[in-house]
Design an enzyme around this catalytic site. Structure first.
Site, PDB file in Angstrom:
ATOM      1  CD  GLU A   1      -2.769   1.409   2.383  1.00 53.27           C
ATOM      2  OE1 GLU A   1      -2.754   0.566   3.296  1.00 53.27           O
ATOM      3  OE2 GLU A   1      -3.601   2.344   2.304  1.00 53.27           O
TER       4      GLU A   1
ATOM      5  CD  GLU B   1      -5.891   0.607   0.273  1.00 54.74           C
ATOM      6  OE1 GLU B   1      -6.108   1.334   1.264  1.00 54.74           O
ATOM      7  OE2 GLU B   1      -5.035  -0.300   0.266  1.00 54.74           O
TER       8      GLU B   1
ATOM      9  CG  ASP C   1      -8.548   1.986   3.335  1.00 53.48           C
ATOM     10  OD1 ASP C   1      -8.294   1.078   4.130  1.00 53.48           O
ATOM     11  OD2 ASP C   1      -7.745   2.909   3.076  1.00 53.48           O
TER      12      ASP C   1
ATOM     13  CD  GLU D   1      -6.561  -1.061   6.712  1.00 54.55           C
ATOM     14  OE1 GLU D   1      -5.637  -0.241   6.580  1.00 54.55           O
ATOM     15  OE2 GLU D   1      -7.750  -0.753   6.689  1.00 54.55           O
TER      16      GLU D   1
HETATM   17  P1  C2E Z   1      -5.254   3.663   5.603  1.00 55.86           P
HETATM   18  O1  C2E Z   1      -5.331   3.720   4.119  1.00 55.86           O
HETATM   19  O2  C2E Z   1      -6.247   2.812   6.315  1.00 55.86           O
HETATM   20  O3  C2E Z   1      -3.772   3.230   5.907  1.00 55.86           O
HETATM   21  C1  C2E Z   1      -3.402   2.405   6.953  1.00 55.86           C
HETATM   22  C2  C2E Z   1      -2.836   3.189   8.088  1.00 55.86           C
HETATM   23  O4  C2E Z   1      -2.609   2.302   9.179  1.00 55.86           O
HETATM   24  C3  C2E Z   1      -1.473   3.808   7.799  1.00 55.86           C
HETATM   25  O5  C2E Z   1      -1.398   5.004   8.555  1.00 55.86           O
HETATM   26  C4  C2E Z   1      -0.514   2.803   8.384  1.00 55.86           C
HETATM   27  O6  C2E Z   1       0.736   3.340   8.716  1.00 55.86           O
HETATM   28  C5  C2E Z   1      -1.263   2.367   9.616  1.00 55.86           C
HETATM   29  N1  C2E Z   1      -0.886   1.027  10.062  1.00 55.86           N
HETATM   30  C6  C2E Z   1      -0.546  -0.028   9.285  1.00 55.86           C
HETATM   31  N2  C2E Z   1      -0.291  -1.100  10.025  1.00 55.86           N
HETATM   32  C7  C2E Z   1      -0.488  -0.749  11.317  1.00 55.86           C
HETATM   33  C8  C2E Z   1      -0.390  -1.448  12.567  1.00 55.86           C
HETATM   34  O7  C2E Z   1      -0.069  -2.639  12.638  1.00 55.86           O
HETATM   35  N3  C2E Z   1      -0.691  -0.750  13.692  1.00 55.86           N
HETATM   36  C9  C2E Z   1      -1.054   0.560  13.649  1.00 55.86           C
HETATM   37  N4  C2E Z   1      -1.324   1.174  14.801  1.00 55.86           N
HETATM   38  N5  C2E Z   1      -1.152   1.256  12.489  1.00 55.86           N
HETATM   39  C10 C2E Z   1      -0.874   0.598  11.332  1.00 55.86           C
HETATM   40  P2  C2E Z   1      -0.976   6.354   7.887  1.00 55.86           P
HETATM   41  O8  C2E Z   1       0.112   6.130   6.912  1.00 55.86           O
HETATM   42  O9  C2E Z   1      -0.779   7.306   9.003  1.00 55.86           O
HETATM   43  O10 C2E Z   1      -2.250   6.764   7.044  1.00 55.86           O
HETATM   44  C11 C2E Z   1      -3.440   7.128   7.658  1.00 55.86           C
HETATM   45  C12 C2E Z   1      -4.529   7.331   6.643  1.00 55.86           C
HETATM   46  O11 C2E Z   1      -4.258   8.464   5.824  1.00 55.86           O
HETATM   47  C13 C2E Z   1      -4.645   6.177   5.645  1.00 55.86           C
HETATM   48  O12 C2E Z   1      -5.369   5.146   6.224  1.00 55.86           O
HETATM   49  C14 C2E Z   1      -5.346   6.837   4.501  1.00 55.86           C
HETATM   50  O13 C2E Z   1      -6.745   6.895   4.729  1.00 55.86           O
HETATM   51  C15 C2E Z   1      -4.789   8.239   4.532  1.00 55.86           C
HETATM   52  N6  C2E Z   1      -3.721   8.343   3.528  1.00 55.86           N
HETATM   53  C16 C2E Z   1      -2.432   7.950   3.616  1.00 55.86           C
HETATM   54  N7  C2E Z   1      -1.780   8.218   2.456  1.00 55.86           N
HETATM   55  C17 C2E Z   1      -2.681   8.771   1.618  1.00 55.86           C
HETATM   56  C18 C2E Z   1      -2.638   9.250   0.265  1.00 55.86           C
HETATM   57  O14 C2E Z   1      -1.631   9.196  -0.441  1.00 55.86           O
HETATM   58  N8  C2E Z   1      -3.788   9.770  -0.244  1.00 55.86           N
HETATM   59  C19 C2E Z   1      -4.944   9.822   0.473  1.00 55.86           C
HETATM   60  N9  C2E Z   1      -6.015  10.351  -0.096  1.00 55.86           N
HETATM   61  N10 C2E Z   1      -5.028   9.372   1.733  1.00 55.86           N
HETATM   62  C20 C2E Z   1      -3.924   8.848   2.297  1.00 55.86           C
HETATM   63 MG    MG Z   2      -5.638   2.658   2.687  1.00 61.54          MG
HETATM   64 MG    MG Z   3      -7.314   1.425   6.071  1.00 65.43          MG
END
Ligand code: C2E
Ligand code: MG
Ligand code: MG
Length: 570
Positions: free
Chosen positions: A357, A448, A477, A534
């Site tokens: 991802e 997603e 998602d 996830e």
């Molecule tokens: P998401 O798409 O549900 O991404 C998964 C989030 O969960 C990611 O946080 C990831 O670092 C975190 N995560 C993964 N495995 C674990 C785990 O085992 N434990 C915990 N506590 N967390 C875990 P992140 O990178 O902070 O992203 C948060 C949200 O921000 C994403 O949720 C997504 O909705 C959004 N996001 C991130 N990158 C993009 C992007 O390029 N474009 C858009 N539109 N939204 C984004």
């Molecule tokens: Mg995602």
């Molecule tokens: Mg997610």
């Protein structure tokens, strides 16, 4: 052809004009208003029917247009104003202009007190909305616009607003607050600004009727007056009120107001929440002070255990970051501060890496790495999110293309898109174009989208279908973290369901959580949808997911997000 509406007037205004002039000079401000004028012409407005109303505001007469053209001109203004093409000589540090669009009939405008358009703009500012349509006799016209989610209010209601509650009008309140701020040393150091907001007033209005809504507003005004009889109290906008006080007992008073407002109706207990900002000399501007109190109030949203909240150091930091992000968004994209990270996805059956991802990070030269929670909502507000998402997509395509050319092993990838991407640009074509440019087969890219992006009105149905017809997978998602997950499964076709990590949080020792996850997986299987859970952090969770037949897993147990191009597995 319908009836031509009688003398329609629209207002186009650059809400952050003062900020722009302060940051990039008044010439830039003027150039932006000139661009706004050209933009209005491109939307079909006769240049002869346009005049500058204030430095930052244009007043447009639209009555010469036939009804359909009138509606489409307004529609184009609302959509296009967010993406206003800026003159090339404007410095890159210039904040993105926030353009507000408003419209009403000239009759309605005239029936207002003086400075009607200014009233309207102040109102829009406080409602934090980009468009307000006031309906008088031309209700049918506005109703067709209501579907766009625009604030809708009868001008009768608005006109009565302040005489109606007996509290101060917003302009007067702002002027007084400014005076207090300018001479804060004379007022002592415990002056507080209270910002009251009725939670979900719209639903109340919808559930009952406008008369009942008006009664509730009067009741709130009355309760505020009752608790703060000698303080400065104002009706800011429809369901928002403010008080300036040096009472040391504000928390108890807010609780008392909250309690009595809840008693207004037995079947629908309205909640009035309060944000408290303790005035400080560093905040020189009344609007900034109101904004701080408003942010504190927002903090209470959706929390049934909090009635009021102070603007504390944490909120201050968040507000600072928000402003910083909003001001530097274009620069961050341009200067490649936005970095793409990748997190591995593991096949449950084989235990091998099967996908990754792409996740965005803002690598700030001054503030270090910022997480998406700090910048995605702000970029959405600033209508810049599509630019970020397209950068991430380009990075992913470029990376996959390099792997394919150099023979480095690779797996498919998913990219997160926001709902707004589909409104701000032709996202499906943009995804196709990126793949064409880097010669990436479509089956290597999954999109997603979160549940909250797909509302129940099926607005994005067509776009999701287009993606799938073009060979891209669509992954849902954060399944299960909103209210409409199951409904969406009925209305949309997904290739993969990503179960929200919250379900795993208390899984160990909680049989009910386990049953829910197992049922979701089995339901998806019977619908022919693959599943991914996830947030997998422990080997116990991994074994459980394997036992219940979940297809894929993602989480810190297998790897945290790392810069794209680094090895995905630890
Ligand atoms: P998401 O798409 O549900 O991404 C998964 C989030 O969960 C990611 O946080 C990831 O670092 C975190 N995560 C993964 N495995 C674990 C785990 O085992 N434990 C915990 N506590 N967390 C875990 P992140 O990178 O902070 O992203 C948060 C949200 O921000 C994403 O949720 C997504 O909705 C959004 N996001 C991130 N990158 C993009 C992007 O390029 N474009 C858009 N539109 N939204 C984004
Ligand atoms: Mg995602
Ligand atoms: Mg997610």
């Amino acid at each position: 052809m319908g009836v031509v509406p009688p003398r329609q007037v629209a207002v186009l205004s650059v809400a952050n004009y003062d900020d722009i002039c302060a940051e990039a000079g008044s010439e830039s401000g003027k150039a932006i208003v000139a661009a706004l004028r050209e933009f209005a012409v491109s939307c079909g407005v006769d240049p002869g029917h346009m005049r500058r109303f204030e430095d930052n505001t244009l007043l447009l007469r639209l009555d010469a247009l036939p009804r359909e053209e009138f509606l489409s001109a307004i529609g184009r203004m609302i959509v296009g104003a967010h993406d206003l093409a800026l003159p090339s000589h404007i410095p890159p540090t210039c904040p993105q202009p926030k353009v507000r669009v408003g419209a009403m009939s000239e009759r309605a405008l005239r029936s207002f007190v003086n400075d009607a358009a200014a009233d309207l703009l102040a109102y829009m500012d406080h409602m934090d909305c980009s468009a307000v349509f006031l309906a008088g006799d031309e209700l049918d016209i506005w109703q067709s616009l209501e579907a766009t989610g625009i604030e809708f209010l009868s001008h009768e209601q608005l006109k009565r607003m302040d005489p109606f509650t007996g509290l101060l009008k917003v302009e007067r309140f702002v002027a007084l607050l400014q005076e207090v701020l300018d001479h804060l040393d004379e007022f002592g150091d415990d002056v507080k600004l209270l910002y009251f907001d009725i939670d979900d007033f719209k639903s109340f209005n919808r559930a009952f009727d406008h008369d009942e809504g008006d009664k509730l507003l009067l009741h709130v005004a009355h309760e505020i007056r009752h608790e703060f009889p000698t303080d400065i109290a104002a009706h800011l906008s429809v369901d928002r009120f403010a008080v300036l006080t040096n009472s040391r007992d504000v928390v108890r008073k807010c609780a008392a107001i909250h309690e009595r407002v809840r008693e207004f109706r037995e079947t629908f207990a309205p909640e009035v929440k309060c944000g408290i900002f303790e005035l400080e000399p560093a905040i020189g501007n009344a609007h900034v002070a109101i904004d701080c109190a408003k942010r504190a109030c927002e903090h209470t949203k959706g929390r049934y255990d909090i009635v009021c909240h102070f603007f504390d150091a944490d909120l201050k930091e968040r507000l600072f970051i928000r402003r910083y992000v909003a001001r530097n968004a274009e620069l961050a994209i341009h200067e490649h501060w936005i970095k793409t990270y990748a997190q591995p996805v593991i096949s449950t059956e084989s235990g091998d890496l099967c996908h990754f991802e792409a996740l965005a990070r803002w690598d700030d030269p001054k503030r270090g790495l910022l997480s998406p929670a700090m910048f995605i909502p702000t970029l959405e507000d600033a209508h810049l999110i599509h630019k970020l998402d397209m950068c991430v997509l380009a990075d992913v395509c470029k990376y996959l293309s390099e792997c394919r050319q150099t023979g480095r092993p690779y797996v498919s990838a998913s990219v997160n898109l926001s709902r707004l991407d589909f409104e701000l640009c032709d996202a499906v074509s943009a995804v196709k174009d990126a793949c064409a440019r880097w010669q990436i087969p479509h089956e290597l890219v999954a999109i997603e989208v979160t549940e909250s992006a797909l509302d129940e009105k099926n607005m994005l149905r067509h776009e999701m279908d287009r993606l799938r017809e073009n060979g891209f997978e669509v992954w849902m998602d954060d399944f299960g973290c909103g209210y409409s997950s199951l409904n969406l499964l009925k209305d949309y076709e997904f290739d993969v369901l990503k179960v929200d990590m919250e379900f795993l949080r208390d899984m160990e020792g909680n049989e009910r959580s386990k049953t829910i996850v197992a049922s979701v997986i089995s339901m998806a299987q019977s619908l022919g949808i693959r599943t991914l859970v996830e947030g997998v952090e422990t080997t116990t969770q991994r074994s459980f997911l394997r036992d219940i037949g979940c297809d894929m897993m993602q989480g810190y147990l297998f790897g945290k997000p790392r810069p794209l191009g680094d090895d995905l597995l630890e």
